[in-house]
Scaffold this motif. Structure first.
Motif, short mmCIF file in Angstrom:
data_model
loop_
_atom_site.label_atom_id
_atom_site.label_comp_id
_atom_site.label_asym_id
_atom_site.label_seq_id
_atom_site.Cartn_x
_atom_site.Cartn_y
_atom_site.Cartn_z
N ASP A 153 0.77 -1.27 0.00
CA ASP A 153 0.07 0.08 -0.08
C ASP A 153 0.86 1.29 -0.02
OD1 ASP A 153 -2.21 -1.45 0.05
OD2 ASP A 153 -2.77 -1.17 1.99
N SER A 154 2.04 1.14 0.78
CA SER A 154 2.89 2.46 0.68
C SER A 154 3.13 2.88 -0.62
CB SER A 154 3.88 2.34 1.67
OG SER A 154 4.82 1.31 1.47
N TYR A 155 3.40 2.02 -1.60
CA TYR A 155 3.82 2.27 -2.76
C TYR A 155 2.79 3.29 -3.56
CZ TYR A 155 7.29 -1.49 -2.23
OH TYR A 155 8.33 -2.08 -1.56
N ARG A 156 1.49 2.92 -3.21
CA ARG A 156 0.49 3.86 -3.68
C ARG A 156 0.57 5.02 -2.98
NH1 ARG A 156 -3.84 4.04 -7.67
NH2 ARG A 156 -4.02 1.81 -7.49
N TYR A 157 0.96 5.30 -1.83
CA TYR A 157 1.09 6.42 -0.95
C TYR A 157 2.07 7.39 -1.46
CZ TYR A 157 -1.22 3.92 3.08
OH TYR A 157 -1.91 2.94 3.68
N ARG A 214 7.23 8.67 -13.64
CA ARG A 214 7.53 7.13 -13.43
C ARG A 214 9.06 7.28 -13.08
NH1 ARG A 214 4.20 3.42 -17.90
NH2 ARG A 214 2.18 4.12 -17.06
N ASP A 215 9.44 6.34 -12.18
CA ASP A 215 10.92 6.22 -11.85
C ASP A 215 11.34 4.58 -11.63
OD1 ASP A 215 10.03 5.46 -9.30
OD2 ASP A 215 11.18 7.01 -8.51
N SER A 216 12.36 4.48 -11.84
CA SER A 216 12.75 3.19 -11.72
C SER A 216 12.44 2.16 -10.49
CB SER A 216 14.30 2.71 -12.01
OG SER A 216 15.13 3.57 -10.94
N TRP A 217 12.44 3.00 -9.31
CA TRP A 217 11.78 2.44 -7.92
C TRP A 217 10.36 1.86 -8.01
CZ3 TRP A 217 9.01 4.99 -3.93
CH2 TRP A 217 8.74 4.31 -2.87
N LEU A 218 9.46 2.55 -8.52
CA LEU A 218 8.12 2.41 -8.49
C LEU A 218 7.75 1.65 -9.95
CD1 LEU A 218 6.29 5.42 -6.91
CD2 LEU A 218 6.73 3.26 -5.94
N PHE A 219 8.29 1.99 -10.66
CA PHE A 219 8.14 1.28 -12.23
C PHE A 219 9.38 0.64 -12.82
CE2 PHE A 219 4.91 4.57 -11.16
CZ PHE A 219 3.77 4.06 -11.82
N PRO A 220 9.70 -0.56 -12.29
CA PRO A 220 10.93 -1.09 -12.85
C PRO A 220 10.62 -1.58 -14.55
CG PRO A 220 10.47 -1.98 -10.69
CD PRO A 220 9.19 -1.08 -11.24
N THR A 221 11.47 -2.17 -15.02
CA THR A 221 11.40 -2.57 -16.56
C THR A 221 12.46 -3.63 -16.75
OG1 THR A 221 13.33 -1.19 -17.24
CG2 THR A 221 10.98 -0.26 -17.11
N GLY A 222 12.21 -4.42 -17.79
CA GLY A 222 13.01 -5.71 -18.11
C GLY A 222 12.96 -6.64 -17.37
N LEU A 257 5.49 -7.92 -8.37
CA LEU A 257 5.50 -6.64 -9.57
C LEU A 257 4.20 -7.01 -10.31
CD1 LEU A 257 9.20 -5.88 -9.93
CD2 LEU A 257 7.47 -5.09 -8.47
N ALA A 258 3.46 -5.76 -10.40
CA ALA A 258 2.46 -5.88 -11.52
C ALA A 258 2.73 -5.26 -12.65
CB ALA A 258 0.99 -5.25 -10.85
N CYS A 271 6.49 -2.80 -15.43
CA CYS A 271 5.87 -3.32 -14.51
C CYS A 271 5.88 -2.33 -13.35
CB CYS A 271 6.22 -4.57 -13.88
SG CYS A 271 7.75 -4.45 -13.31
N THR A 272 5.05 -2.45 -12.26
CA THR A 272 4.98 -1.65 -11.13
C THR A 272 4.81 -2.29 -9.89
OG1 THR A 272 3.83 0.46 -10.11
CG2 THR A 272 2.44 -1.09 -11.21
N ARG A 273 5.44 -1.63 -8.77
CA ARG A 273 5.19 -2.22 -7.22
C ARG A 273 3.85 -1.76 -6.69
NH1 ARG A 273 10.31 -3.34 -5.51
NH2 ARG A 273 12.11 -2.31 -6.63
N ILE A 274 2.91 -0.87 -7.32
CA ILE A 274 1.82 -0.39 -6.90
C ILE A 274 0.83 -1.57 -7.24
CG2 ILE A 274 -0.05 1.30 -7.10
CD1 ILE A 274 2.42 3.26 -8.19
#
Length: 341
Positions: free
Chosen positions: A10-14, A41-49, A57-58, A69-72
């Motif tokens: 949840d804190s990633y959405r925060y 977006r950044d590489s923390w909340l929105f990783p790639t590859g 990760l979604a 993808c994203t941690r959210i």
């Protein structure tokens, strides 16, 4: 704080909602996966590859040949959080150093936990035994849910604990509800034994006014509904009478047919609310709040420990409602409630 959130995302959405607001965009207008917000977006909340191989990760839409993808959680859904919580998110974002990631929200949770303990000690010093505050401070769910998982519920808990006199306390309870909707269940406790409409209005009107006041700016600035994913969340969690894998009403389903369980839970909860309003002790409003909250948890069996642990300051032992008790005595003095025992 020594590790990222372990049992909740949840804190990633925060963090995301705070970032979106800092960019001058309503958090209710876009889901995290929307391309309109790709520039935030950044590489923390929105990783790639290859980083997207992690099971927590979604996936989100990406250009052909790329993996994003994203941690959210629920990245296709609009935010569900009320305005006071959203204000907290943007405040934490504004105070966070660049690249701090999850740490500022965890630090905020730690500060809220300590502040709640201090508030309880101050209340209990005037009425009760300060040693009862240890039930809150020593609850193992508090460091897990409030600090490691950084749940914003603790802001609502603090506001509920410091709510005191009828009008100001009603406004603070409104702020509590505008942080997380769940604390609305303590309102019947605040109205325990109140007979006159004007005395109930002295609590309910400030609460409603505060909720309306904090929602108004977002309603005016947002193109979408300020209730976000609330309806979808209620259905997803099985509270709308639709089939769910979350085992809501699990205890009632042991003795009743599944289609009857939700209706039976609603009837049971309303009966308890009526009992608290009619027969609750205005000298012990926290008891009514705890009874309604505990009954709701028992009948509805919510699956998130952050919701359950955050009810502990409302227990009789913490005497968090001592301000309401003083208001109740003033009501008795003017004939607005039943005589004290």
């Amino acid at each position: 704080m020594a590790a990222p959130p372990r049992t909740s995302t949840d804190s990633y959405r925060y963090a995301w909602d705070g970032r979106v607001q800092a960019a001058g965009i309503s958090p209710y207008d876009h889901a995290p996966a929307d391309r309109e917000l790709a520039g935030l977006r950044d590489s923390w909340l929105f990783p790639t590859g290859a980083a997207c191989a992690h099971p927590d990760l979604a996936p989100i839409p990406a250009p052909t040949g790329e993996i994003h993808c994203t941690r959210i959680n629920r990245p296709q859904a609009h935010t569900i959080y009320p305005p006071v919580a959203e204000g907290y998110f943007v405040l934490v974002h504004a105070l966070s150093p660049q690249g701090a990631r999850h740490k500022p929200l965890q630090a905020g949770g730690a500060l809220l936990s300590v502040a709640t303990t201090v508030a309880l000690l101050l209340v209990l010093r005037r009425r009760g035994d300060v040693r009862w505050a240890a039930f809150w401070a020593g609850c193992p769910a508090v460091p897990i849910e409030a600090v490691n998982n950084a749940h914003a519920d603790l802001l609502g808990v603090l506001l509920a604990v410091v709510a005191r006199h009828r009008i100001a306390g009603g406004a603070l309870l409104g702020a509590t509800i505008a942080t997380k909707l769940l604390p609305a269940m303590v309102l019947p406790g605040a109205l325990s034994g109140v007979r006159r409409v004007r005395d109930a209005a002295a609590v309910l009107l400030p609460a409603a006014a505060l909720v309306a006041l904090v929602y108004l700016p977002y309603a005016l600035l947002s193109e979408r509904s300020v209730f976000g994913y609330l309806g979808g969340y209620i259905e997803e969690e099985g509270y709308a009478g639709s089939p769910s894998s979350t085992n809501r009403d699990a205890l009632l389903q042991l003795i009743l047919p599944d289609p009857w369980a939700l209706s039976a839970a609603a009837v049971g909860l309303l009966a308890v609310v009526w009992h608290v309003l009619r027969h609750g002790d205005p000298e012990r409003p926290w008891s009514g709040g705890l009874l309604v909250t505990g009954t709701a948890f028992l009948l509805l069996t919510p699956g998130y420990s952050c919701s359950r642990c955050c009810s502990s300051p409302w227990s009789p032992s913490t005497v968090a409602g001592s301000g309401w008790a003083r208001s109740a005595r003033r009501i008795h003095a003017t004939g607005g409630g039943r005589p004290p025992r």
